[in-house]
Motif scaffolding. Structure first.
Motif, PDB file in Angstrom:
ATOM      1  N   ILE A  21      33.465  43.485  44.988  1.00 22.57           N
ATOM      2  CA  ILE A  21      33.840  44.878  44.719  1.00 22.57           C
ATOM      3  C   ILE A  21      34.316  45.550  46.003  1.00 22.57           C
ATOM      4  CG2 ILE A  21      32.961  47.145  44.020  1.00 22.57           C
ATOM      5  CD1 ILE A  21      31.069  45.673  42.102  1.00 22.57           C
ATOM      6  N   VAL A  22      33.563  45.349  47.082  1.00 22.79           N
ATOM      7  CA  VAL A  22      33.937  45.914  48.387  1.00 22.79           C
ATOM      8  C   VAL A  22      35.301  45.378  48.825  1.00 22.79           C
ATOM      9  CG1 VAL A  22      33.350  45.984  50.843  1.00 22.79           C
ATOM     10  CG2 VAL A  22      31.569  46.336  49.122  1.00 22.79           C
ATOM     11  N   ASN A  23      35.502  44.060  48.642  1.00 20.54           N
ATOM     12  CA  ASN A  23      36.784  43.449  49.026  1.00 20.54           C
ATOM     13  C   ASN A  23      37.949  44.019  48.231  1.00 20.54           C
ATOM     14  OD1 ASN A  23      35.620  41.800  50.955  1.00 20.54           O
ATOM     15  ND2 ASN A  23      35.337  40.075  49.564  1.00 20.54           N
ATOM     16  N   GLN A  24      37.742  44.262  46.934  1.00 14.54           N
ATOM     17  CA  GLN A  24      38.810  44.811  46.090  1.00 14.54           C
ATOM     18  C   GLN A  24      39.199  46.212  46.547  1.00 14.54           C
ATOM     19  OE1 GLN A  24      40.728  43.420  44.166  1.00 14.54           O
ATOM     20  NE2 GLN A  24      39.816  41.921  42.818  1.00 14.54           N
ATOM     21  N   ILE A  25      38.208  47.015  46.943  1.00 12.07           N
ATOM     22  CA  ILE A  25      38.486  48.366  47.446  1.00 12.07           C
ATOM     23  C   ILE A  25      39.292  48.279  48.737  1.00 12.07           C
ATOM     24  CG2 ILE A  25      37.439  50.477  48.372  1.00 12.07           C
ATOM     25  CD1 ILE A  25      35.084  49.995  46.433  1.00 12.07           C
ATOM     26  N   GLU A  26      38.940  47.314  49.594  1.00 17.43           N
ATOM     27  CA  GLU A  26      39.656  47.162  50.863  1.00 17.43           C
ATOM     28  C   GLU A  26      41.062  46.612  50.653  1.00 17.43           C
ATOM     29  OE1 GLU A  26      35.908  46.721  53.926  1.00 17.43           O
ATOM     30  OE2 GLU A  26      37.027  44.910  53.371  1.00 17.43           O
ATOM     31  N   PHE A  30      41.486  50.845  51.449  1.00 11.52           N
ATOM     32  CA  PHE A  30      40.434  51.749  51.894  1.00 11.52           C
ATOM     33  C   PHE A  30      39.281  50.966  52.521  1.00 11.52           C
ATOM     34  CE2 PHE A  30      42.403  55.278  49.837  1.00 11.52           C
ATOM     35  CZ  PHE A  30      43.001  54.742  48.705  1.00 11.52           C
ATOM     36  N   LYS A  31      38.520  51.639  53.384  1.00 10.89           N
ATOM     37  CA  LYS A  31      37.346  51.025  54.002  1.00 10.89           C
ATOM     38  C   LYS A  31      36.128  51.352  53.163  1.00 10.89           C
ATOM     39  CE  LYS A  31      35.242  48.807  57.330  1.00 10.89           C
ATOM     40  NZ  LYS A  31      35.459  47.364  57.513  1.00 10.89           N
ATOM     41  N   THR A  58      41.548  46.406  34.273  1.00 12.28           N
ATOM     42  CA  THR A  58      41.655  47.175  35.510  1.00 12.28           C
ATOM     43  C   THR A  58      41.762  46.288  36.745  1.00 12.28           C
ATOM     44  OG1 THR A  58      39.246  47.270  35.695  1.00 12.28           O
ATOM     45  CG2 THR A  58      40.317  49.059  34.505  1.00 12.28           C
ATOM     46  N   ALA A  59      42.204  45.052  36.554  1.00  8.57           N
ATOM     47  CA  ALA A  59      42.299  44.133  37.689  1.00  8.57           C
ATOM     48  C   ALA A  59      43.248  44.671  38.742  1.00  8.57           C
ATOM     49  CB  ALA A  59      42.775  42.760  37.211  1.00  8.57           C
ATOM     50  N   VAL A  60      42.858  44.530  40.014  1.00 16.70           N
ATOM     51  CA  VAL A  60      43.683  44.994  41.129  1.00 16.70           C
ATOM     52  C   VAL A  60      44.648  43.886  41.539  1.00 16.70           C
ATOM     53  CG1 VAL A  60      43.636  45.796  43.513  1.00 16.70           C
ATOM     54  CG2 VAL A  60      41.832  46.497  41.938  1.00 16.70           C
ATOM     55  N   SER A  61      45.919  44.238  41.691  1.00 15.57           N
ATOM     56  CA  SER A  61      46.920  43.256  42.106  1.00 15.57           C
ATOM     57  C   SER A  61      46.670  42.831  43.539  1.00 15.57           C
ATOM     58  CB  SER A  61      48.320  43.865  42.002  1.00 15.57           C
ATOM     59  OG  SER A  61      48.586  44.266  40.680  1.00 15.57           O
ATOM     60  N   SER A  62      47.002  41.594  43.831  1.00 17.63           N
ATOM     61  CA  SER A  62      46.890  41.115  45.200  1.00 17.63           C
ATOM     62  C   SER A  62      48.023  41.732  46.013  1.00 17.63           C
ATOM     63  CB  SER A  62      47.023  39.591  45.235  1.00 17.63           C
ATOM     64  OG  SER A  62      48.342  39.216  44.867  1.00 17.63           O
TER      65      SER A  62
END
Length: 228
Positions: A21-26, A30-31, A58-62
Protein backbone atom coordinates in the motif's frame (compact mmCIF):
# COMPACT_ATOMS: atom_id res chain seq x y z
CA UNK A 1 -7.68 14.00 4.74
CA UNK A 2 -5.88 16.94 3.10
CA UNK A 3 -5.91 18.98 6.30
CA UNK A 4 -4.26 16.38 8.55
CA UNK A 5 -2.13 14.88 5.72
CA UNK A 6 -3.37 11.39 6.63
CA UNK A 7 -5.06 8.44 4.95
CA UNK A 8 -6.99 5.66 6.70
CA UNK A 9 -7.01 2.51 4.56
CA UNK A 10 -9.29 -0.50 5.04
CA UNK A 11 -7.68 -3.56 3.46
CA UNK A 12 -7.42 -7.36 3.51
CA UNK A 13 -3.94 -8.39 4.78
CA UNK A 14 -3.98 -11.68 2.83
CA UNK A 15 -4.69 -9.82 -0.43
CA UNK A 16 -2.30 -6.86 -0.07
CA UNK A 17 0.36 -6.00 2.52
CA UNK A 18 0.92 -2.70 4.27
CA UNK A 19 4.25 -2.27 2.46
CA UNK A 20 2.51 -2.71 -0.90
CA UNK A 21 0.00 0.00 0.00
CA UNK A 22 2.83 2.39 0.92
CA UNK A 23 4.63 1.54 -2.33
CA UNK A 24 1.50 2.22 -4.41
CA UNK A 25 1.12 5.66 -2.81
CA UNK A 26 4.77 6.42 -3.59
CA UNK A 27 4.30 5.21 -7.19
CA UNK A 28 1.57 7.87 -7.45
CA UNK A 29 4.20 10.47 -6.54
CA UNK A 30 3.69 10.99 -2.78
CA UNK A 31 5.75 10.15 0.31
CA UNK A 32 3.97 7.82 2.74
CA UNK A 33 4.92 6.78 6.28
CA UNK A 34 2.96 4.32 8.46
CA UNK A 35 1.62 6.29 11.43
CA UNK A 36 -0.05 3.53 13.49
CA UNK A 37 -0.03 -0.26 13.57
CA UNK A 38 -2.82 -2.07 11.67
CA UNK A 39 -5.77 -3.22 13.74
CA UNK A 40 -8.15 -6.06 12.88
CA UNK A 41 -11.82 -5.53 12.10
CA UNK A 42 -14.60 -8.10 11.77
CA UNK A 43 -16.31 -7.82 8.38
CA UNK A 44 -19.45 -9.35 6.95
CA UNK A 45 -19.34 -11.64 3.89
CA UNK A 46 -20.65 -8.83 1.65
CA UNK A 47 -17.97 -6.40 2.87
CA UNK A 48 -15.25 -8.99 2.24
CA UNK A 49 -16.59 -9.56 -1.28
CA UNK A 50 -16.58 -5.80 -1.96
CA UNK A 51 -12.97 -5.47 -0.83
CA UNK A 52 -11.86 -8.45 -2.91
CA UNK A 53 -13.22 -6.83 -6.06
CA UNK A 54 -11.88 -3.35 -5.24
CA UNK A 55 -8.24 -3.82 -6.37
CA UNK A 56 -9.35 -4.58 -9.95
CA UNK A 57 -11.41 -1.38 -10.05
CA UNK A 58 -8.88 0.95 -8.45
CA UNK A 59 -5.55 -0.53 -9.51
CA UNK A 60 -2.79 2.06 -9.89
CA UNK A 61 -0.99 2.11 -13.23
CA UNK A 62 2.73 1.52 -13.23
CA UNK A 63 5.00 4.45 -14.25
CA UNK A 64 5.66 2.73 -17.59
CA UNK A 65 1.92 2.43 -18.27
CA UNK A 66 1.40 6.09 -17.37
CA UNK A 67 4.13 7.21 -19.76
CA UNK A 68 2.65 5.04 -22.51
CA UNK A 69 -0.81 6.48 -21.91
CA UNK A 70 0.53 10.03 -22.08
CA UNK A 71 2.54 9.52 -25.25
CA UNK A 72 -0.05 7.58 -27.20
CA UNK A 73 -3.29 9.05 -25.87
CA UNK A 74 -3.36 12.78 -25.30
CA UNK A 75 0.11 14.35 -25.28
CA UNK A 76 0.23 17.68 -27.10
CA UNK A 77 3.05 20.07 -27.98
CA UNK A 78 2.84 23.67 -26.76
CA UNK A 79 5.23 26.44 -27.80
CA UNK A 80 5.58 29.25 -25.26
CA UNK A 81 7.34 32.58 -25.77
CA UNK A 82 9.42 33.16 -22.63
CA UNK A 83 10.90 36.55 -21.73
CA UNK A 84 13.21 37.36 -18.84
CA UNK A 85 15.88 34.74 -19.64
CA UNK A 86 19.43 36.10 -19.59
CA UNK A 87 21.81 33.13 -19.60
CA UNK A 88 22.20 29.35 -19.77
CA UNK A 89 21.32 28.95 -16.09
CA UNK A 90 17.87 30.41 -16.82
CA UNK A 91 17.40 27.72 -19.50
CA UNK A 92 18.48 24.94 -17.12
CA UNK A 93 16.26 26.38 -14.37
CA UNK A 94 13.14 26.22 -16.56
CA UNK A 95 13.93 22.86 -18.18
CA UNK A 96 14.74 21.07 -14.92
CA UNK A 97 11.78 22.36 -12.90
CA UNK A 98 9.05 22.24 -15.56
CA UNK A 99 10.06 18.73 -16.69
CA UNK A 100 9.31 17.49 -13.13
CA UNK A 101 5.67 18.61 -13.25
CA UNK A 102 2.95 15.92 -13.54
CA UNK A 103 1.89 15.38 -17.15
CA UNK A 104 5.04 16.94 -18.66
CA UNK A 105 7.05 14.48 -20.78
CA UNK A 106 9.74 16.82 -22.17
CA UNK A 107 10.88 20.46 -22.15
CA UNK A 108 13.25 22.11 -24.62
CA UNK A 109 14.15 25.78 -24.01
CA UNK A 110 15.92 28.05 -26.51
CA UNK A 111 17.66 31.13 -25.10
CA UNK A 112 18.25 32.55 -28.59
CA UNK A 113 14.61 32.25 -29.71
CA UNK A 114 13.24 32.91 -26.19
CA UNK A 115 10.95 29.90 -26.54
CA UNK A 116 10.00 26.79 -24.57
CA UNK A 117 8.74 23.71 -26.43
CA UNK A 118 6.78 21.54 -24.00
CA UNK A 119 5.25 18.08 -24.56
CA UNK A 120 2.51 17.56 -21.99
CA UNK A 121 -0.82 15.91 -21.24
CA UNK A 122 -3.47 18.69 -21.11
CA UNK A 123 -5.66 16.51 -18.87
CA UNK A 124 -2.94 16.60 -16.21
CA UNK A 125 -1.52 20.10 -16.70
CA UNK A 126 -3.07 22.96 -18.67
CA UNK A 127 -1.49 25.76 -20.68
CA UNK A 128 -2.34 28.29 -17.95
CA UNK A 129 -0.74 26.07 -15.29
CA UNK A 130 2.44 25.78 -17.39
CA UNK A 131 2.58 29.57 -17.78
CA UNK A 132 2.10 30.13 -14.04
CA UNK A 133 4.69 27.46 -13.17
CA UNK A 134 7.33 29.14 -15.36
CA UNK A 135 6.52 32.62 -14.05
CA UNK A 136 6.69 31.35 -10.44
CA UNK A 137 10.29 30.16 -10.85
CA UNK A 138 13.01 32.23 -9.17
CA UNK A 139 14.11 34.97 -9.59
CA UNK A 140 10.52 35.76 -10.65
CA UNK A 141 11.42 37.65 -13.85
CA UNK A 142 10.07 35.13 -16.38
CA UNK A 143 6.98 35.87 -18.45
CA UNK A 144 5.41 33.09 -20.53
CA UNK A 145 2.97 33.59 -23.40
CA UNK A 146 1.67 31.29 -26.11
CA UNK A 147 3.85 31.71 -29.19
CA UNK A 148 2.30 32.90 -32.44
CA UNK A 149 4.67 30.74 -34.50
CA UNK A 150 2.63 28.65 -36.97
CA UNK A 151 2.66 24.98 -36.04
CA UNK A 152 -0.31 22.69 -36.78
CA UNK A 153 0.24 20.43 -33.76
CA UNK A 154 0.34 23.24 -31.22
CA UNK A 155 -2.46 23.82 -28.76
CA UNK A 156 -3.85 27.26 -29.66
CA UNK A 157 -6.55 28.73 -27.39
CA UNK A 158 -8.74 31.62 -28.51
CA UNK A 159 -7.14 35.02 -27.96
CA UNK A 160 -8.72 38.48 -27.93
CA UNK A 161 -7.29 41.91 -27.07
CA UNK A 162 -8.92 44.46 -24.77
CA UNK A 163 -7.82 48.12 -24.55
CA UNK A 164 -8.84 49.74 -21.27
CA UNK A 165 -8.41 53.44 -20.39
CA UNK A 166 -7.07 53.79 -16.84
CA UNK A 167 -7.06 56.94 -14.68
CA UNK A 168 -5.48 57.38 -11.26
CA UNK A 169 -2.02 55.95 -11.97
CA UNK A 170 0.78 58.13 -10.56
CA UNK A 171 3.99 56.13 -10.95
CA UNK A 172 5.63 52.95 -12.17
CA UNK A 173 4.46 51.05 -9.09
CA UNK A 174 0.86 51.57 -10.18
CA UNK A 175 1.73 50.12 -13.59
CA UNK A 176 3.45 47.10 -12.07
CA UNK A 177 0.58 46.50 -9.63
CA UNK A 178 -2.03 46.47 -12.41
CA UNK A 179 0.08 44.31 -14.74
CA UNK A 180 0.91 41.87 -11.95
CA UNK A 181 -2.64 41.55 -10.65
CA UNK A 182 -4.43 41.30 -14.02
CA UNK A 183 -1.86 38.89 -15.53
CA UNK A 184 -2.68 36.45 -12.71
CA UNK A 185 -6.40 36.42 -13.53
CA UNK A 186 -7.69 33.23 -15.12
CA UNK A 187 -7.78 33.49 -18.91
CA UNK A 188 -5.36 36.44 -19.18
CA UNK A 189 -2.32 35.79 -21.38
CA UNK A 190 -0.53 39.14 -21.10
CA UNK A 191 -0.94 42.58 -19.54
CA UNK A 192 0.81 45.75 -20.72
CA UNK A 193 0.06 49.12 -19.12
CA UNK A 194 1.28 52.55 -20.25
CA UNK A 195 1.47 55.29 -17.60
CA UNK A 196 1.95 58.01 -20.23
CA UNK A 197 -1.04 56.95 -22.36
CA UNK A 198 -3.26 56.00 -19.38
CA UNK A 199 -4.02 52.75 -21.16
CA UNK A 200 -3.77 49.02 -20.62
CA UNK A 201 -3.65 46.38 -23.36
CA UNK A 202 -4.65 42.90 -22.28
CA UNK A 203 -4.60 39.60 -24.21
CA UNK A 204 -7.23 37.18 -22.91
CA UNK A 205 -9.21 34.02 -23.71
CA UNK A 206 -12.82 35.14 -24.44
CA UNK A 207 -14.10 31.74 -23.28
CA UNK A 208 -12.68 32.36 -19.81
CA UNK A 209 -13.01 36.09 -19.12
CA UNK A 210 -14.36 39.36 -20.62
CA UNK A 211 -13.14 42.98 -20.99
CA UNK A 212 -15.79 44.06 -18.47
CA UNK A 213 -14.44 41.61 -15.87
CA UNK A 214 -10.93 42.98 -16.45
CA UNK A 215 -12.20 46.57 -16.15
CA UNK A 216 -13.97 45.77 -12.85
CA UNK A 217 -10.82 44.06 -11.53
CA UNK A 218 -8.80 47.22 -12.23
CA UNK A 219 -11.40 49.39 -10.50
CA UNK A 220 -11.32 47.04 -7.50
CA UNK A 221 -7.63 48.00 -7.17
CA UNK A 222 -8.64 51.66 -6.69
CA UNK A 223 -8.28 53.01 -10.24
CA UNK A 224 -10.86 54.41 -12.66
CA UNK A 225 -11.16 52.15 -15.73
CA UNK A 226 -13.18 52.68 -18.91
CA UNK A 227 -13.77 50.54 -21.98
CA UNK A 228 -13.58 52.43 -25.34
Amino acid sequence: SLESQEATVLYLPYVITLDEIVNQIEVAGFKAVVKSKPRQLKLSASEVERLLSAPKQTAVSSPEEKISEQSTDSTITTLLQVTGMHCKSCVVNIQDNISKLPGVSSVVVSLENRQALIHHNPKQISLVELQKAIEALPPGNFKAMLSTSPEPSFHQPLVSVADIHIEGMTCGSCVQSIEGMISQKKGVRSAQVSLANHQGTFEYDPLVTTPEELRVAIEDMGFDAFLP
